[in-house]
Motif scaffolding. Structure first.
Motif, PDB file in Angstrom:
ATOM      1  N   SER A  27      10.075  -4.392  -3.710  1.00 51.44           N
ATOM      2  CA  SER A  27      10.406  -5.668  -3.074  1.00 51.44           C
ATOM      3  C   SER A  27       9.318  -6.082  -2.089  1.00 51.44           C
ATOM      4  N   PRO A  28       9.047  -7.396  -1.957  1.00 57.73           N
ATOM      5  CA  PRO A  28       8.083  -7.862  -0.955  1.00 57.73           C
ATOM      6  C   PRO A  28       8.460  -7.448   0.466  1.00 57.73           C
ATOM      7  N   ASP A  29       9.752  -7.176   0.674  1.00 54.77           N
ATOM      8  CA  ASP A  29      10.226  -6.784   2.000  1.00 54.77           C
ATOM      9  C   ASP A  29      10.191  -5.266   2.210  1.00 54.77           C
ATOM     10  N   MET A  30       9.719  -4.542   1.209  1.00 58.90           N
ATOM     11  CA  MET A  30       9.689  -3.084   1.304  1.00 58.90           C
ATOM     12  C   MET A  30       8.816  -2.654   2.472  1.00 58.90           C
ATOM     13  N   ILE A  31       9.279  -1.645   3.202  1.00 59.97           N
ATOM     14  CA  ILE A  31       8.704  -1.315   4.502  1.00 59.97           C
ATOM     15  C   ILE A  31       7.332  -0.667   4.415  1.00 59.97           C
ATOM     16  N   SER A  32       7.132   0.278   3.507  1.00 59.04           N
ATOM     17  CA  SER A  32       5.905   1.080   3.585  1.00 59.04           C
ATOM     18  C   SER A  32       5.464   1.612   2.225  1.00 59.04           C
ATOM     19  N   GLU A  33       5.238   0.730   1.266  1.00 59.78           N
ATOM     20  CA  GLU A  33       4.895   1.163  -0.091  1.00 59.78           C
ATOM     21  C   GLU A  33       3.634   2.028  -0.116  1.00 59.78           C
ATOM     22  N   GLU A  34       2.612   1.631   0.623  1.00 65.34           N
ATOM     23  CA  GLU A  34       1.354   2.372   0.611  1.00 65.34           C
ATOM     24  C   GLU A  34       1.568   3.810   1.073  1.00 65.34           C
ATOM     25  N   ASP A  35       2.402   3.999   2.071  1.00 67.58           N
ATOM     26  CA  ASP A  35       2.604   5.327   2.641  1.00 67.58           C
ATOM     27  C   ASP A  35       3.665   6.140   1.917  1.00 67.58           C
ATOM     28  N   SER A  36       4.770   5.516   1.543  1.00 67.73           N
ATOM     29  CA  SER A  36       5.896   6.272   1.006  1.00 67.73           C
ATOM     30  C   SER A  36       5.880   6.398  -0.515  1.00 67.73           C
ATOM     31  N   VAL A  37       5.135   5.550  -1.203  1.00 69.39           N
ATOM     32  CA  VAL A  37       5.067   5.608  -2.663  1.00 69.39           C
ATOM     33  C   VAL A  37       3.668   5.990  -3.148  1.00 69.39           C
ATOM     34  N   ILE A  38       2.667   5.200  -2.770  1.00 71.61           N
ATOM     35  CA  ILE A  38       1.329   5.383  -3.326  1.00 71.61           C
ATOM     36  C   ILE A  38       0.652   6.652  -2.808  1.00 71.61           C
ATOM     37  N   PHE A  39       0.664   6.893  -1.498  1.00 70.15           N
ATOM     38  CA  PHE A  39       0.019   8.072  -0.930  1.00 70.15           C
ATOM     39  C   PHE A  39       0.555   9.387  -1.519  1.00 70.15           C
ATOM     40  N   PRO A  40       1.874   9.590  -1.575  1.00 69.16           N
ATOM     41  CA  PRO A  40       2.374  10.838  -2.180  1.00 69.16           C
ATOM     42  C   PRO A  40       2.000  10.983  -3.645  1.00 69.16           C
ATOM     43  N   ILE A  41       2.145   9.899  -4.411  1.00 65.57           N
ATOM     44  CA  ILE A  41       1.861   9.976  -5.847  1.00 65.57           C
ATOM     45  C   ILE A  41       0.396  10.308  -6.091  1.00 65.57           C
ATOM     46  N   MET A 240      -0.256   2.374   7.495  1.00 59.84           N
ATOM     47  CA  MET A 240      -0.902   1.170   6.982  1.00 59.84           C
ATOM     48  C   MET A 240      -0.239  -0.113   7.474  1.00 59.84           C
ATOM     49  N   ASP A 241       1.041  -0.050   7.837  1.00 59.04           N
ATOM     50  CA  ASP A 241       1.725  -1.244   8.341  1.00 59.04           C
ATOM     51  C   ASP A 241       2.694  -0.844   9.442  1.00 59.04           C
ATOM     52  N   TRP A 242       3.106  -1.824  10.235  1.00 53.55           N
ATOM     53  CA  TRP A 242       3.930  -1.522  11.410  1.00 53.55           C
ATOM     54  C   TRP A 242       5.166  -2.412  11.438  1.00 53.55           C
ATOM     55  N   ASN A 243       6.301  -1.824  11.813  1.00 55.32           N
ATOM     56  CA  ASN A 243       7.551  -2.554  11.981  1.00 55.32           C
ATOM     57  C   ASN A 243       8.478  -1.695  12.840  1.00 55.32           C
ATOM     58  N   ASP A 244       9.644  -2.240  13.148  1.00 51.55           N
ATOM     59  CA  ASP A 244      10.569  -1.544  14.043  1.00 51.55           C
ATOM     60  C   ASP A 244      11.559  -0.646  13.317  1.00 51.55           C
ATOM     61  N   HIS A 245      11.469  -0.572  11.996  1.00 51.99           N
ATOM     62  CA  HIS A 245      12.437   0.210  11.244  1.00 51.99           C
ATOM     63  C   HIS A 245      12.172   1.707  11.309  1.00 51.99           C
ATOM     64  N   ILE A 246      10.919   2.067  11.584  1.00 48.01           N
ATOM     65  CA  ILE A 246      10.519   3.472  11.589  1.00 48.01           C
ATOM     66  C   ILE A 246       9.266   3.580  12.449  1.00 48.01           C
ATOM     67  N   ASP A 247       9.065   4.730  13.115  1.00 45.91           N
ATOM     68  CA  ASP A 247       7.971   4.772  14.094  1.00 45.91           C
ATOM     69  C   ASP A 247       6.928   5.875  13.843  1.00 45.91           C
ATOM     70  N   TYR A 248       6.796   6.340  12.583  1.00 48.09           N
ATOM     71  CA  TYR A 248       5.780   7.356  12.310  1.00 48.09           C
ATOM     72  C   TYR A 248       4.372   6.786  12.512  1.00 48.09           C
ATOM     73  N   LYS A 249       3.395   7.648  12.766  1.00 46.99           N
ATOM     74  CA  LYS A 249       2.006   7.204  12.964  1.00 46.99           C
ATOM     75  C   LYS A 249       1.118   7.465  11.759  1.00 46.99           C
ATOM     76  N   GLY A 250       1.554   8.345  10.880  1.00 43.60           N
ATOM     77  CA  GLY A 250       0.764   8.651   9.696  1.00 43.60           C
ATOM     78  C   GLY A 250       1.558   9.526   8.747  1.00 43.60           C
ATOM     79  N   MET A 251       1.009   9.737   7.545  1.00 40.36           N
ATOM     80  CA  MET A 251       1.628  10.605   6.544  1.00 40.36           C
ATOM     81  C   MET A 251       0.743  11.830   6.340  1.00 40.36           C
TER      82      MET A 251
END
Length: 260
Positions: A27-41, A240-251
């Protein structure tokens, strides 16, 4: 919000479908695709294709009902055993494994593993391989000394964990205690792969905030070394992106092996 009011994943549970929609969807509203999907894969593909982590059994202990991190593993292990703490997560995952109506759509993750081109059947072939390997989704109790009691599992060639240690640990001692339980599932010389969020204190699912154990790369390395592991790969990607839903600094992605 007062951190003392944050919920605990393994005590309170969460809406596993909403977790997927928020953090794992296309979804365009997805919070962290680069970090939670692409980086692990990307890191799992690199690690498994090097060929030194493979075998009969991979045991997965991960947060929620995620599947995408198992797509690379299905080519290198005959059996994938998924352990979950929550019934709701098991139901959500089995919905995808059994191809039931309303199952979460993982095609955006599948496509990262195959060169589709004009052949859309390759997506189905890849997902079919994962489903064939992933026939055991079982409940575990991480507070038991033997987390699978009374079920006896074969020793694993590899244990893979995505963010679960972050979500269930309240401090360093907790992290080490659970890491020891995870590693007890391995055969001598087995491998462990940990994927986590660095310096994270909370994540949100719907209107609820859940606590997370905050640690850095140095702690993760020392924790594994303390359990007798030698690190084979360690990759860190800053957020890679910032929002208030989660506060991690990196993967962080760590692959390690235990000496025989």
């Amino acid at each position: 919000m007062d951190p003392s009011t944050y919920k605990c994943y393994h005590v309170d549970g969460f809406d596993s479908r909403q977790h997927l929609e928020n953090y794992m969807s296309d979804s365009p509203d997805m919070i962290s695709e680069e970090d939670s999907v692409i980086f692990p894969i990307e890191n799992l593909i690199k690690t498994f294709t090097e060929g030194y982590i493979k075998g009969d059994v991979l045991i997965d202990l991960s947060l929620g009902s995620i599947v995408h991190h198992l797509f690379a593993a299905c080519e290198f292990f005959k059996h994938i055993v998924v352990l979950k703490m929550r019934d709701r997560c098991i139901m959500e995952m089995k919905r995808w494994v059994d191809e039931r109506t309303g199952a979460f759509d993982w095609r955006h993750a599948t496509i990262l593993h195959v060169d589709v081109g004009e052949n859309r059947d390759l997506l189905q072939d890849k997902e079919g391989k994962v489903r064939s390997a992933l026939q055991h989704v079982l409940k575990c109790d991480l507070e038991k000394e033997d987390i699978m009691d009374p079920i006896v599992l074969p020793p694993a060639d590899c244990v893979l964990s995505f963010v679960l240690l972050d979500a269930i640990s309240k401090d360093q001692d907790d992290y080490m205690r659970y890491l020891r339980k995870f590693s007890s599932l391995l055969k001598p010389g087995g491998h462990i792969i940990l994927i986590g969020g660095l310096d994270m204190t909370y994540y949100s699912i719907g209107k609820h905030k859940f606590r997370a154990f905050s640690y850095d790369e140095d702690f993760a390395r020392k924790a594994l070394a303390g359990e007798g592991f030698s690190i084979d790969r360690c990759e860190v990607q800053m957020r890679m992106d910032w929002n208030d839903h989660i506060d991690y600094k990196g993967m962080i992605f760590i692959a390690a092996h235990r000496e025989k």
